[in-house]
Design an enzyme around this catalytic site. Structure first.
Site, PDB file in Angstrom:
ATOM      1  N   GLU A 152       0.890  -1.172   0.000  1.00  0.00           N
ATOM      2  CA  GLU A 152       0.000   0.000   0.000  1.00  0.00           C
ATOM      3  C   GLU A 152       0.923   1.215   0.000  1.00  0.00           C
ATOM      4  O   GLU A 152       1.518   1.538   1.022  1.00  0.00           O
ATOM      5  CB  GLU A 152      -0.884  -0.001   1.253  1.00  0.00           C
ATOM      6  CG  GLU A 152      -1.846  -1.171   1.345  1.00  0.00           C
ATOM      7  CD  GLU A 152      -3.048  -1.030   0.409  1.00  0.00           C
ATOM      8  OE1 GLU A 152      -3.226   0.056  -0.187  1.00  0.00           O
ATOM      9  OE2 GLU A 152      -3.796  -2.000   0.274  1.00  0.00           O
ATOM     10  N   CYS A 165      -2.397   9.132   2.701  1.00  0.00           N
ATOM     11  CA  CYS A 165      -2.086   8.641   1.354  1.00  0.00           C
ATOM     12  C   CYS A 165      -3.226   8.951   0.391  1.00  0.00           C
ATOM     13  O   CYS A 165      -3.019   9.055  -0.802  1.00  0.00           O
ATOM     14  CB  CYS A 165      -1.827   7.148   1.386  1.00  0.00           C
ATOM     15  SG  CYS A 165      -3.200   6.244   2.110  1.00  0.00           S
TER      16      CYS A 165
HETATM   17  P1  NAD Z   1       8.066   5.382   4.755  1.00  0.00           P
HETATM   18  O1  NAD Z   1       8.060   4.598   3.507  1.00  0.00           O
HETATM   19  O2  NAD Z   1       9.188   6.299   5.001  1.00  0.00           O
HETATM   20  O3  NAD Z   1       8.001   4.409   6.018  1.00  0.00           O
HETATM   21  C1  NAD Z   1       6.997   3.433   6.166  1.00  0.00           C
HETATM   22  C2  NAD Z   1       7.496   2.358   7.094  1.00  0.00           C
HETATM   23  O4  NAD Z   1       8.589   1.695   6.475  1.00  0.00           O
HETATM   24  C3  NAD Z   1       8.014   2.873   8.434  1.00  0.00           C
HETATM   25  O5  NAD Z   1       7.708   1.937   9.438  1.00  0.00           O
HETATM   26  C4  NAD Z   1       9.526   2.921   8.206  1.00  0.00           C
HETATM   27  O6  NAD Z   1      10.281   2.809   9.387  1.00  0.00           O
HETATM   28  C5  NAD Z   1       9.694   1.686   7.355  1.00  0.00           C
HETATM   29  N1  NAD Z   1      10.920   1.652   6.558  1.00  0.00           N
HETATM   30  C6  NAD Z   1      11.584   2.673   5.981  1.00  0.00           C
HETATM   31  N2  NAD Z   1      12.671   2.193   5.335  1.00  0.00           N
HETATM   32  C7  NAD Z   1      12.667   0.847   5.500  1.00  0.00           C
HETATM   33  C8  NAD Z   1      13.517  -0.214   5.091  1.00  0.00           C
HETATM   34  N3  NAD Z   1      14.587   0.012   4.343  1.00  0.00           N
HETATM   35  N4  NAD Z   1      13.208  -1.473   5.468  1.00  0.00           N
HETATM   36  C9  NAD Z   1      12.110  -1.719   6.215  1.00  0.00           C
HETATM   37  N5  NAD Z   1      11.280  -0.764   6.632  1.00  0.00           N
HETATM   38  C10 NAD Z   1      11.547   0.500   6.277  1.00  0.00           C
HETATM   39  O7  NAD Z   1       6.649   6.151   4.796  1.00  0.00           O
HETATM   40  P2  NAD Z   1       6.101   7.102   5.912  1.00  0.00           P
HETATM   41  O8  NAD Z   1       6.782   8.421   5.800  1.00  0.00           O
HETATM   42  O9  NAD Z   1       6.084   6.436   7.236  1.00  0.00           O
HETATM   43  O10 NAD Z   1       4.573   7.237   5.439  1.00  0.00           O
HETATM   44  C11 NAD Z   1       4.178   8.104   4.440  1.00  0.00           C
HETATM   45  C12 NAD Z   1       4.016   7.369   3.126  1.00  0.00           C
HETATM   46  O11 NAD Z   1       3.151   6.253   3.310  1.00  0.00           O
HETATM   47  C13 NAD Z   1       3.347   8.225   2.079  1.00  0.00           C
HETATM   48  O12 NAD Z   1       3.974   8.015   0.844  1.00  0.00           O
HETATM   49  C14 NAD Z   1       1.915   7.700   2.055  1.00  0.00           C
HETATM   50  O13 NAD Z   1       1.229   7.925   0.846  1.00  0.00           O
HETATM   51  C15 NAD Z   1       2.135   6.255   2.315  1.00  0.00           C
HETATM   52  N6  NAD Z   1       0.917   5.627   2.826  1.00  0.00           N
HETATM   53  C16 NAD Z   1       0.232   4.788   2.012  1.00  0.00           C
HETATM   54  C17 NAD Z   1      -0.953   4.228   2.461  1.00  0.00           C
HETATM   55  C18 NAD Z   1      -1.764   3.313   1.589  1.00  0.00           C
HETATM   56  O14 NAD Z   1      -2.647   2.651   2.115  1.00  0.00           O
HETATM   57  N7  NAD Z   1      -1.506   3.241   0.296  1.00  0.00           N
HETATM   58  C19 NAD Z   1      -1.414   4.511   3.747  1.00  0.00           C
HETATM   59  C20 NAD Z   1      -0.684   5.375   4.547  1.00  0.00           C
HETATM   60  C21 NAD Z   1       0.506   5.924   4.083  1.00  0.00           C
END
Ligand code: NAD
Length: 505
Positions: free
Chosen positions: A280, A314
């Site tokens: 997602e 998102c």
């Molecule tokens: P992010 O991708 O920076 O982080 C998401 C998660 O991934 C966090 O727990 C982070 O610690 C982890 N993470 C980061 N790098 C990683 C790695 N190398 N290995 C494993 N885990 C890792 O996103 P964010 O800033 O927390 O959230 C915002 C983003 O999420 C936006 O782009 C938003 O659109 C998206 N989002 C999507 C949905 C959906 O349902 N499509 C819902 C909510 C948020």
């Protein structure tokens, strides 16, 4: 003042060290790692601070999991899986229903924690609890409806039986913007299907996950069910733990919610083990307002689609594509609605817009607004970061925005509404689809024929028609193109945790 008034869990952790301020933060909020049904400190002893984004004060220090801790969590998920998959579907359903009931009973506790670490206004946090809990109720109802198939093969040579079996231990990685709902959207279908889980919450908001996990743990323990099925490993070394977990063949499933960039990285890492994956990812939602729209309704819908969590969702409307004949009326209405918003601490009564999550987010929003203004956009309200403690940015409306500006092409993740005009429906659809993302789109129109044309032509996994909100635990949520793979919620959500096994008899 923040009121996190949680009930004592009786399971304090060694790592739980609330700072002096604010004083009402509960001393009994678990802040350790949950592994094999026990809250414990990180094996390294390390912790990291969790901040209130509205004050920049530290709320708690939370245990910082190492890769060894993450592997211990996987061992727990792996070892408890055989027992959990044998638990009768009705018992699994009853557990999930009990968790739902407890979450609803503790709405205020959960909401206070969401607001404290995430910043959103309390009313929005309560709405997140209701929405997040609904996944527990919905999947408690689905747990007893995991159907298969039996039929005679068309050739007549044999019978075909199809069983749906749980995939197995799942790694669930979630973002900070809905610290409760993004977890329950994965945990509820996983447990309902008979899978076990290792949850890695976002390091910015691990406290809500901890309280939710403690509710699940209490319910498991009181029913004599295996407490090791749900494990939680907050960490500041996300890639340090995801690497070893994804390389471990005991892991059978990865479900990720977050940015497209990190999702792509994890998909590459998951490829070696040919893991089942659900993604997602990010969005760039167009919000289309046609010439026949009810403009006051469109303004209200725009407010809902744009301003929840200060624009940090998102599904936030990212680009307002408005027919040139109604653009002035819509912009004036939206400007007036933004002017009426009250920016402040999420726990202050009256606040309708909280802070952004961190300083980096304010810097990015400022850059995008400056870029749009350089490209000829006009600021009709807002346009600045607020000059006091906390990560606040003023609700901002931009008119006359160039379709090439960064605010239109990139996910803003902030309280900024750029308005771009169009002349024809075909032009609007082309503009809406001119992005790699495809999570959600919104359209305001009174023309039913147009509604169906949009449903066929807009490249997004979801379309809100005359509505600024689409999320519903009982409907399939997810994107196309770079916005993701698979669906969460509805009947589809549990299928992500099931393997279809075909038996020829
Ligand atoms: P992010 O991708 O920076 O982080 C998401 C998660 O991934 C966090 O727990 C982070 O610690 C982890 N993470 C980061 N790098 C990683 C790695 N190398 N290995 C494993 N885990 C890792 O996103 P964010 O800033 O927390 O959230 C915002 C983003 O999420 C936006 O782009 C938003 O659109 C998206 N989002 C999507 C949905 C959906 O349902 N499509 C819902 C909510 C948020």
């Amino acid at each position: 003042m923040i009121g996190i008034a949680t009930r004592p869990s009786g399971r304090d952790t060694e790592a739980c060290r609330p700072h002096g301020s604010p004083p009402t933060v509960a001393a009994h909020l678990p802040t350790g790692l949950l592994i094999d049904g026990q809250w414990r400190p990180a094996s390294s002893g390390a912790t990291f601070p969790v901040q209130d984004p509205a004050t920049e004060e530290t709320l708690f220090d939370v245990a910082d999991a190492t890769s060894d801790d993450a592997l211990a969590a996987l061992t727990s998920a792996h070892d408890s899986w055989p027992a959990w998959r044998e638990v009768a579907p009705r018992q699994r359903a009853d557990l999930l229903r009990a968790v739902f009931d407890e979450m609803i009973a503790r709405t205020d506790d959960l909401a206070a924690v969401i607001t404290a670490e995430g910043g959103k206004p309390l009313a929005e946090s309560r709405a997140e609890v209701i929405y997040g809990a609904e996944y527990l109720r919905w999947y408690s109802e689905q747990a007893v409806r995991i159907d298969g198939l039996a039929r005679r093969a068309p050739s007549g040579a044999n019978h075909q039986v199809v069983l749906n079996r749980p995939v197995g231990p799942a790694l669930l990685i979630t973002p900070w913007n809905f610290p409760l709902a993004m977890i329950t959207r994965k945990v509820a279908p996983a447990l309902a299907a008979g899978c076990t889980a290792v949850v890695k919450p976002a390091a910015l908001t691990p406290l809500t996950t901890a309280l939710f996990a403690e509710i699940v743990r209490e319910q498991l323990e009181s029913r004599g069910l295996p407490t090791g099925i749900l494990n939680v490993v907050p960490t500041t070394h996300a890639s340090g733990i995801s690497g070893p977990l994804l390389a471990d063949r005991r892991l059978r499933k990865l479900s990720f919610t977050g940015s497209t960039e990190v999702g792509q990285h994890l998909l590459r890492a998951a490829a070696d083990g040919v893991l089942r994956t659900s993604m997602e990812l990010g969005g760039n939602a167009p919000f289309l307002v046609f010439e026949d729209a009810d403009i006051p309704a469109a303004v209200q819908g725009a407010l809902a689609a744009k301003m929840r969590n200060a624009g940090q969702t998102c599904v936030a409307a990212n680009r307002f594509l408005v027919h040139e004949s109604v653009a002035d009326e819509f912009a004036a209405g939206l400007t007036a609605a933004f002017d009426a918003l009250v920016v402040g601490h999420g726990s202050d009564p009256g606040t309708t817009v909280g802070p952004l999550i961190e300083a980096k987010a304010v810097a990015k929003v400022s850059e995008l607004v400056a870029d749009a203004v350089d490209g000829g956009a006009r600021v009709t309200t807002g346009g600045d970061a607020l000059d006091h403690a906390g990560f606040f940015y003023a609700p901002t409306v931009l008119t006359g925005v160039s379709p090439d500006s960064r605010a239109v092409r990139e996910e803003i993740f902030g309280p900024v509404a750029p308005i771009v005009t169009f002349g024809t429906e075909a032009e609007a659809v082309t503009m809406a689809n001119s992005t790699d993302f495809g999570l959600v789109a919104y359209a305001y129109t009174r023309d039913v024929g147009r509604t169906f044309r949009l449903a066929e032509s807009i490249e997004a996994g979801m379309l809100g028609v005359n509505r600024g909100m689409v999320s519903d635990a009982t409907a399939p949520f997810g994107g196309v193109k770079s916005s993701g793979l698979g669906r969460e919620g509805g009947e589809a959500g549990i299928a992500e945790y099931l393997d279809s096994i075909y038996v020829a008899i």
